[in-house]
Design a protein around this motif. Structure first.
Motif, PDB file in Angstrom:
ATOM      1  N   GLY A 105      91.199  56.559  10.326  1.00 27.41           N
ATOM      2  CA  GLY A 105      89.978  56.701   9.721  1.00 27.41           C
ATOM      3  C   GLY A 105      89.996  57.074   8.569  1.00 27.41           C
ATOM      4  O   GLY A 105      90.679  58.199   8.314  1.00 27.41           O
ATOM      5  N   VAL A 106      89.117  56.780   7.583  1.00 26.14           N
ATOM      6  CA  VAL A 106      88.817  57.454   6.300  1.00 26.14           C
ATOM      7  C   VAL A 106      87.630  57.418   5.788  1.00 26.14           C
ATOM      8  O   VAL A 106      86.912  56.282   6.030  1.00 26.14           O
ATOM      9  CB  VAL A 106      89.995  56.277   5.383  1.00 26.14           C
ATOM     10  N   ASP A 107      87.308  58.404   5.383  1.00 28.75           N
ATOM     11  CA  ASP A 107      85.988  58.387   4.551  1.00 28.75           C
ATOM     12  C   ASP A 107      85.948  59.102   3.265  1.00 28.75           C
ATOM     13  O   ASP A 107      86.646  60.157   3.056  1.00 28.75           O
ATOM     14  CB  ASP A 107      84.946  59.273   5.396  1.00 28.75           C
ATOM     15  N   SER A 108      85.082  58.708   2.140  1.00 26.29           N
ATOM     16  CA  SER A 108      85.150  59.342   0.967  1.00 26.29           C
ATOM     17  C   SER A 108      83.675  59.478   0.447  1.00 26.29           C
ATOM     18  O   SER A 108      83.022  58.406   0.299  1.00 26.29           O
ATOM     19  CB  SER A 108      86.058  58.414   0.019  1.00 26.29           C
ATOM     20  N   GLU A 109      83.484  60.420   0.037  1.00 23.86           N
ATOM     21  CA  GLU A 109      82.050  60.817  -0.565  1.00 23.86           C
ATOM     22  C   GLU A 109      82.122  61.635  -1.743  1.00 23.86           C
ATOM     23  O   GLU A 109      82.742  62.457  -1.945  1.00 23.86           O
ATOM     24  CB  GLU A 109      81.446  61.782   0.516  1.00 23.86           C
ATOM     25  N   GLU A 110      81.266  61.294  -2.771  1.00 21.49           N
ATOM     26  CA  GLU A 110      81.154  61.981  -4.109  1.00 21.49           C
ATOM     27  C   GLU A 110      80.386  63.262  -3.713  1.00 21.49           C
ATOM     28  O   GLU A 110      79.404  63.275  -3.004  1.00 21.49           O
ATOM     29  CB  GLU A 110      80.401  61.092  -4.939  1.00 21.49           C
ATOM     30  N   ILE A 111      80.520  64.291  -4.489  1.00 16.28           N
ATOM     31  CA  ILE A 111      80.066  65.584  -4.499  1.00 16.28           C
ATOM     32  C   ILE A 111      79.012  65.708  -5.530  1.00 16.28           C
ATOM     33  O   ILE A 111      79.214  65.340  -6.713  1.00 16.28           O
ATOM     34  CB  ILE A 111      81.124  66.718  -4.878  1.00 16.28           C
ATOM     35  N   PRO A 112      77.664  65.812  -4.974  1.00 12.68           N
ATOM     36  CA  PRO A 112      76.831  65.627  -5.832  1.00 12.68           C
ATOM     37  C   PRO A 112      76.779  67.068  -7.002  1.00 12.68           C
ATOM     38  O   PRO A 112      77.017  68.092  -6.193  1.00 12.68           O
ATOM     39  CB  PRO A 112      75.389  65.494  -5.243  1.00 12.68           C
ATOM     40  N   PRO A 113      76.134  66.923  -8.214  1.00  9.52           N
ATOM     41  CA  PRO A 113      76.137  68.202  -8.864  1.00  9.52           C
ATOM     42  C   PRO A 113      75.041  68.978  -8.365  1.00  9.52           C
ATOM     43  O   PRO A 113      74.141  68.403  -7.689  1.00  9.52           O
ATOM     44  CB  PRO A 113      75.681  67.562 -10.247  1.00  9.52           C
ATOM     45  N   PRO A 114      75.599  70.444  -8.264  1.00 10.85           N
ATOM     46  CA  PRO A 114      74.595  71.459  -7.673  1.00 10.85           C
ATOM     47  C   PRO A 114      73.341  71.438  -8.392  1.00 10.85           C
ATOM     48  O   PRO A 114      73.114  71.216  -9.660  1.00 10.85           O
ATOM     49  CB  PRO A 114      75.451  72.776  -7.811  1.00 10.85           C
ATOM     50  N   ALA A 115      72.391  71.814  -7.672  1.00  7.73           N
ATOM     51  CA  ALA A 115      70.891  71.976  -8.309  1.00  7.73           C
ATOM     52  C   ALA A 115      71.119  73.598  -9.176  1.00  7.73           C
ATOM     53  O   ALA A 115      71.914  74.251  -8.905  1.00  7.73           O
ATOM     54  CB  ALA A 115      69.701  72.819  -7.147  1.00  7.73           C
ATOM     55  N   GLU A 116      70.088  73.436 -10.066  1.00  9.49           N
ATOM     56  CA  GLU A 116      70.254  74.731 -11.022  1.00  9.49           C
ATOM     57  C   GLU A 116      70.070  75.833 -10.270  1.00  9.49           C
ATOM     58  O   GLU A 116      69.329  76.138  -9.309  1.00  9.49           O
ATOM     59  CB  GLU A 116      69.024  74.599 -11.852  1.00  9.49           C
ATOM     60  N   GLY A 117      70.991  76.861 -10.706  1.00 11.77           N
ATOM     61  CA  GLY A 117      71.224  78.252  -9.874  1.00 11.77           C
ATOM     62  C   GLY A 117      71.862  78.069  -8.584  1.00 11.77           C
ATOM     63  O   GLY A 117      72.054  79.229  -8.036  1.00 11.77           O
ATOM     64  N   GLU A 118      72.296  76.758  -8.261  1.00  9.96           N
ATOM     65  CA  GLU A 118      73.094  76.765  -6.894  1.00  9.96           C
ATOM     66  C   GLU A 118      74.541  76.942  -7.220  1.00  9.96           C
ATOM     67  O   GLU A 118      75.041  76.182  -8.175  1.00  9.96           O
ATOM     68  CB  GLU A 118      72.647  75.490  -6.252  1.00  9.96           C
ATOM     69  N   SER A 119      75.222  77.353  -5.991  1.00 11.75           N
ATOM     70  CA  SER A 119      76.702  77.319  -6.247  1.00 11.75           C
ATOM     71  C   SER A 119      77.201  76.167  -6.187  1.00 11.75           C
ATOM     72  O   SER A 119      76.860  75.028  -5.540  1.00 11.75           O
ATOM     73  CB  SER A 119      77.270  78.227  -4.915  1.00 11.75           C
ATOM     74  N   PRO A 120      78.194  75.862  -7.133  1.00 14.17           N
ATOM     75  CA  PRO A 120      78.924  74.554  -6.969  1.00 14.17           C
ATOM     76  C   PRO A 120      79.490  74.192  -5.646  1.00 14.17           C
ATOM     77  O   PRO A 120      79.919  72.763  -5.298  1.00 14.17           O
ATOM     78  CB  PRO A 120      80.103  74.329  -8.185  1.00 14.17           C
ATOM     79  N   LEU A 121      79.854  75.169  -4.678  1.00 12.99           N
ATOM     80  CA  LEU A 121      80.212  74.754  -3.332  1.00 12.99           C
ATOM     81  C   LEU A 121      79.324  74.567  -2.328  1.00 12.99           C
ATOM     82  O   LEU A 121      79.751  74.040  -1.245  1.00 12.99           O
ATOM     83  CB  LEU A 121      81.209  76.184  -3.095  1.00 12.99           C
ATOM     84  N   ALA A 122      78.004  74.820  -2.814  1.00 10.06           N
ATOM     85  CA  ALA A 122      77.188  74.589  -1.689  1.00 10.06           C
ATOM     86  C   ALA A 122      76.922  73.165  -0.872  1.00 10.06           C
ATOM     87  O   ALA A 122      76.756  73.186   0.316  1.00 10.06           O
ATOM     88  CB  ALA A 122      75.858  75.001  -2.321  1.00 10.06           C
ATOM     89  N   PRO A 123      77.121  72.093  -1.797  1.00 11.57           N
ATOM     90  CA  PRO A 123      77.073  70.797  -0.970  1.00 11.57           C
ATOM     91  C   PRO A 123      78.128  70.537  -0.189  1.00 11.57           C
ATOM     92  O   PRO A 123      78.155  69.580   0.409  1.00 11.57           O
ATOM     93  CB  PRO A 123      76.783  69.842  -2.180  1.00 11.57           C
ATOM     94  N   LEU A 124      79.538  71.262  -0.341  1.00  7.50           N
ATOM     95  CA  LEU A 124      80.649  70.669   0.429  1.00  7.50           C
ATOM     96  C   LEU A 124      80.608  70.883   1.897  1.00  7.50           C
ATOM     97  O   LEU A 124      80.926  69.877   2.446  1.00  7.50           O
ATOM     98  CB  LEU A 124      81.746  71.803  -0.225  1.00  7.50           C
ATOM     99  N   ALA A 125      79.926  71.848   2.425  1.00  9.78           N
ATOM    100  CA  ALA A 125      80.137  72.077   4.008  1.00  9.78           C
ATOM    101  C   ALA A 125      79.448  70.901   4.384  1.00  9.78           C
ATOM    102  O   ALA A 125      79.911  70.295   5.349  1.00  9.78           O
ATOM    103  CB  ALA A 125      79.445  73.304   4.175  1.00  9.78           C
ATOM    104  N   PRO A 126      77.980  70.580   3.939  1.00 10.73           N
ATOM    105  CA  PRO A 126      77.389  69.292   4.819  1.00 10.73           C
ATOM    106  C   PRO A 126      78.267  68.009   4.653  1.00 10.73           C
ATOM    107  O   PRO A 126      78.196  67.095   5.598  1.00 10.73           O
ATOM    108  CB  PRO A 126      76.026  69.250   4.188  1.00 10.73           C
ATOM    109  N   ILE A 127      78.878  67.845   3.372  1.00 10.22           N
ATOM    110  CA  ILE A 127      79.623  66.481   3.095  1.00 10.22           C
ATOM    111  C   ILE A 127      80.901  66.666   4.164  1.00 10.22           C
ATOM    112  O   ILE A 127      80.952  65.535   4.816  1.00 10.22           O
ATOM    113  CB  ILE A 127      80.047  66.508   1.687  1.00 10.22           C
ATOM    114  N   VAL A 128      81.752  67.540   4.377  1.00  8.70           N
ATOM    115  CA  VAL A 128      82.767  67.726   5.104  1.00  8.70           C
ATOM    116  C   VAL A 128      82.348  67.319   6.469  1.00  8.70           C
ATOM    117  O   VAL A 128      82.863  66.847   7.400  1.00  8.70           O
ATOM    118  CB  VAL A 128      83.576  68.877   4.975  1.00  8.70           C
ATOM    119  N   THR A 129      81.206  68.153   6.820  1.00  5.17           N
ATOM    120  CA  THR A 129      81.048  68.028   8.393  1.00  5.17           C
ATOM    121  C   THR A 129      80.451  66.688   8.570  1.00  5.17           C
ATOM    122  O   THR A 129      80.834  66.217   9.771  1.00  5.17           O
ATOM    123  CB  THR A 129      79.591  69.067   8.529  1.00  5.17           C
TER     124      THR A 129
END
Length: 118
Positions: free
Chosen positions: A30-54
């Motif tokens: 199995g393989v999956d690939s997702e683009e990381i969206p740009p963070p919202a203003e004032g949000e950490s660039p790492l914030a979107p990672l956990a939900p994408i990986v999960t």
């Protein structure tokens, strides 16, 4: 058959894969690939990672263990230093100062220094 999972993080993408087999012969199941969206203003660039990986791991029905993380080490430097003491607290106090003479190409204020005691 044993299963394993791997996650590769790059600047703009998360890639996950699940392997099945034995240490001598793995097969990608199995393989999956997702683009990381740009963070919202004032949000950490790492914030979107956990939900994408999960979400990717759930989609692939990946095992919880073993999971390997792969990140680029293009900007990393590895050095072996000998210090006259072994306590972690003592090492943390002098590590940045001791590392400075080994990292000529960088300003020590721009470097993240961590250690593994051997």
């Amino acid at each position: 058959m044993a299963k394993a999972a791997a996650v590769h993080l790059s600047a703009d993408r998360v890639e996950a894969l699940v392997l099945e087999g034995s240490p001598k012969r793995w097969k990608i199941v199995g393989v999956d690939s997702e683009e990381i969206p740009p963070p919202a203003e004032g949000e950490s660039p790492l914030a979107p990672l956990a939900p994408i990986v999960t979400a990717a791991m759930k989609k692939l029905r990946a095992p919880h263990e073993p999971v390997t993380l792969a990140v680029s080490s293009a900007g990393a430097g590895f050095r072996r230093l000998q210090l006259p003491f072994t306590g972690d607290d003592a090492i943390r106090k002098v590590l940045k100062f001791e590392s400075e003479s080994h990292l000529h190409q960088f300003s020590i204020d721009d470097v993240v220094v961590c250690h593994v005691t051997i």
